[in-house]
Design an enzyme around this catalytic site. Structure first.
Site, PDB file in Angstrom:
ATOM      1  N   LYS A  45       0.859  -1.205   0.000  1.00  9.89           N
ATOM      2  CA  LYS A  45       0.000   0.000   0.000  1.00  9.89           C
ATOM      3  C   LYS A  45       0.887   1.244   0.000  1.00  9.89           C
ATOM      4  CE  LYS A  45      -0.191   0.015   5.020  1.00  9.89           C
ATOM      5  NZ  LYS A  45      -0.890  -0.497   6.201  1.00  9.89           N
ATOM      6  N   ARG A 147      -9.540   0.923  14.653  1.00  9.91           N
ATOM      7  CA  ARG A 147      -9.499   1.700  13.412  1.00  9.91           C
ATOM      8  C   ARG A 147     -10.694   1.238  12.579  1.00  9.91           C
ATOM      9  NH1 ARG A 147      -4.142   1.771   9.610  1.00  9.91           N
ATOM     10  NH2 ARG A 147      -4.557  -0.472   9.561  1.00  9.91           N
ATOM     11  N   TYR A 277      15.443  31.164   6.594  1.00 11.88           N
ATOM     12  CA  TYR A 277      14.265  31.872   7.104  1.00 11.88           C
ATOM     13  C   TYR A 277      14.213  31.856   8.621  1.00 11.88           C
ATOM     14  CZ  TYR A 277      12.242  31.502   2.387  1.00 11.88           C
ATOM     15  OH  TYR A 277      11.999  31.596   1.050  1.00 11.88           O
ATOM     16  N   MET A 326      11.401  25.341   1.049  1.00 12.72           N
ATOM     17  CA  MET A 326      10.496  24.523   0.233  1.00 12.72           C
ATOM     18  C   MET A 326      11.259  23.560  -0.684  1.00 12.72           C
ATOM     19  SD  MET A 326       7.327  25.724  -2.160  1.00 12.72           S
ATOM     20  CE  MET A 326       6.596  26.722  -0.878  1.00 12.72           C
TER      21      MET A 326
HETATM   22  C1  LIG Z   1      -0.042  -1.447   6.874  1.00 16.68           C
HETATM   23  C2  LIG Z   1      -0.595  -2.702   7.394  1.00 16.68           C
HETATM   24  C3  LIG Z   1       0.220  -3.816   7.613  1.00 16.68           C
HETATM   25  C4  LIG Z   1       1.730  -3.755   7.525  1.00 16.68           C
HETATM   26  O1  LIG Z   1       2.231  -3.169   8.715  1.00 16.68           O
HETATM   27  P1  LIG Z   1       3.804  -3.061   8.963  1.00 16.68           P
HETATM   28  O2  LIG Z   1       3.916  -2.584  10.360  1.00 16.68           O
HETATM   29  O3  LIG Z   1       4.298  -2.065   7.977  1.00 16.68           O
HETATM   30  O4  LIG Z   1       4.358  -4.404   8.751  1.00 16.68           O
HETATM   31  C5  LIG Z   1      -0.379  -5.001   7.975  1.00 16.68           C
HETATM   32  N1  LIG Z   1      -1.720  -5.081   8.123  1.00 16.68           N
HETATM   33  C6  LIG Z   1      -2.532  -4.016   7.927  1.00 16.68           C
HETATM   34  C7  LIG Z   1      -3.986  -4.153   8.131  1.00 16.68           C
HETATM   35  C8  LIG Z   1      -2.000  -2.797   7.587  1.00 16.68           C
HETATM   36  O5  LIG Z   1      -2.809  -1.757   7.424  1.00 16.68           O
END
Ligand SMILES: *Cc1c(COP(=O)(O)O)cnc(C)c1O
Length: 388
Positions: A45, A147, A277, A326
């Site tokens: 992802k 979550r 800055y 930037m």
């Molecule tokens: C991102 C994610 C993972 C991977 O987590 P890591 O700590 O990067 O290994 C696994 N399961 C879910 C549901 C995630 O959202």
């Protein structure tokens, strides 16, 4: 020659991220070995945590990953259609229901669901698409991350809903751990796993045994063997970054990403003169200052220069001074007259015998290394791939 009159080099790019595909392959094989007999799902992802979805997925598969995990439907499409990878793909969250038709049309994609509406919508989409085989569903239970996911007391009802739905097949049951990398929270991890096992037993008592049970992220693969079940979902460790700094169980992982640039300008600054800055940094003595053409728009946090952040130039650690701007930042090169325009700058990664890790930045900036690699801007910083 007066360095102050040197001009910007015209060899592009001025900044790039080097991605070592051999490191990803190596990490995948180390994690696959660690997970055995569970299968390794490579989580790609977020454009593979900034490493490039398809390249990273391909390297992970070469190293022994047999599943791929994504967050979004378009990421699944990317892996399957553009990447031509044939491994099972798990979408890790319930997609917007209007996208379930696309999910059902993609070969070998498994969808995570945790609402009754989602299950009904997925069944309808699967029937409308006219699949030859049922759409595989992974039911997600929230055991304490809070979550997404079904409440543990709803899991049996939802599992029955899936198994009763024409067009769907309950292939997986899973949960997500909130603090598996942190020994200070081992009790909480144990509680989450107990809750998960209780759900599994409740389903089993009703005759429902999803063949693929999973819970482990990188932290759990490395530190909680009891959480491995049938499949482990690894993201950060695949990219060679431990889920927490100085984690002994992560020994042997190789960081895949290095962030690099070239010096664009060098000058001498007199004692008492400020840099950048807000005048936050004042040179205590006459100082050689190098400018590097990368800044917060590229993903280098503005704060890095205000919290003691360092980079490597000519194999030496040097402080970033003043606020990062930037698209440029300044580096204190002390009285080192050997620093020149075009010299390679390593922001994180290795040069000479020195290494700066993404965790070093993260700790200075009070965040985690995940955020450091993910924020390297895709539209600004080209990736240069080192082949496996
Ligand atoms: C991102 C994610 C993972 C991977 O987590 P890591 O700590 O990067 O290994 C696994 N399961 C879910 C549901 C995630 O959202």
């Amino acid at each position: 020659m007066d360095k102050a009159v040197e001009v910007h080099p015209d060899d592009r790019p001025y900044a790039w991220a080097e991605v070592d595909l051999g490191a990803i392959e190596h990490n995948a094989s180390l994690l696959a070995e660690r997970a055995r007999p569970a299968q390794l799902c490579a989580v790609v992802k977020g454009w593979a945590y900034g490493h490039g979805t398809i390249r990273a997925a391909t390297a992970a598969v070469a190293g022994g990953a047999t599943w791929l995990g994504v967050a979004l439907v378009n990421e699944a499409t990317d892996v399957r259609v553009r990447g031509q990878l044939s491994e099972p793909i798990l979408i890790l969250a319930e997609p917007p229901h209007r996208q379930l038709g696309d999910v059902a049309r993609l070969d070998g994609v498994r969808v995570t669901l945790y609402t009754a509406e989602g299950i009904r919508a997925a069944a309808k989409a699967a029937r409308e698409v006219g699949r030859d085989t049922p759409l595989p569903v992974h039911l997600k239970v929230d055991t304490g991350m809070h979550r997404v996911g079904a409440a543990p007391q709803s899991a049996l009802h939802l599992a029955e809903l899936v198994t009763a739905s024409e067009g769907l097949e309950l292939e997986g049951l899973w949960t997500h751990l909130a603090a598996s990398e942190d020994p200070a929270h081992d009790d909480y991890t144990a509680r989450q796993l107990q809750c998960f096992d209780a759900v599994r037993e409740r389903l089993a008592a009703a005759g429902i045994r999803p063949p693929i049970v999973h819970a482990a992220n990188s932290g759990a693969v490395l530190a909680h063997p009891e959480a491995r079940y049938d499949l482990v979902r690894c993201g950060i460790a695949l990219y060679g970054i431990p889920p927490r700094p100085r984690m002994p169980e992560a020994a042997g992982l190789r960081p895949a990403m290095a962030l690099k640039a070239r010096v664009s300008y060098v000058k001498r600054v007199a004692a008492g003169e400020p840099i950048s800055y807000g005048l936050h940094h004042v040179c205590e003595q006459p100082t050689v200052v190098a400018t590097v053409p990368i800044g917060y728009y590229d993903g280098v946090p503005r704060q890095l220069g205000l919290v003691g952040g360092e980079v490597l130039v000519r194999g030496v650690r040097r402080r970033v001074v003043g606020a990062v701007t930037m698209d440029q930042l300044m580096v204190d090169c002390d009285s080192d007259e050997s620093v020149h325009i075009r010299d390679e700058v390593v922001l994180f990664g290795s040069q000479g015998g020195e290494t700066i890790s993404a965790w070093e930045w993260a700790e200075r900036l009070d965040t985690i290394a995940y955020e450091i690699v993910c924020r390297v801007a895709i539209n600004r910083v080209p990736r240069r791939y080192l082949p496996a």
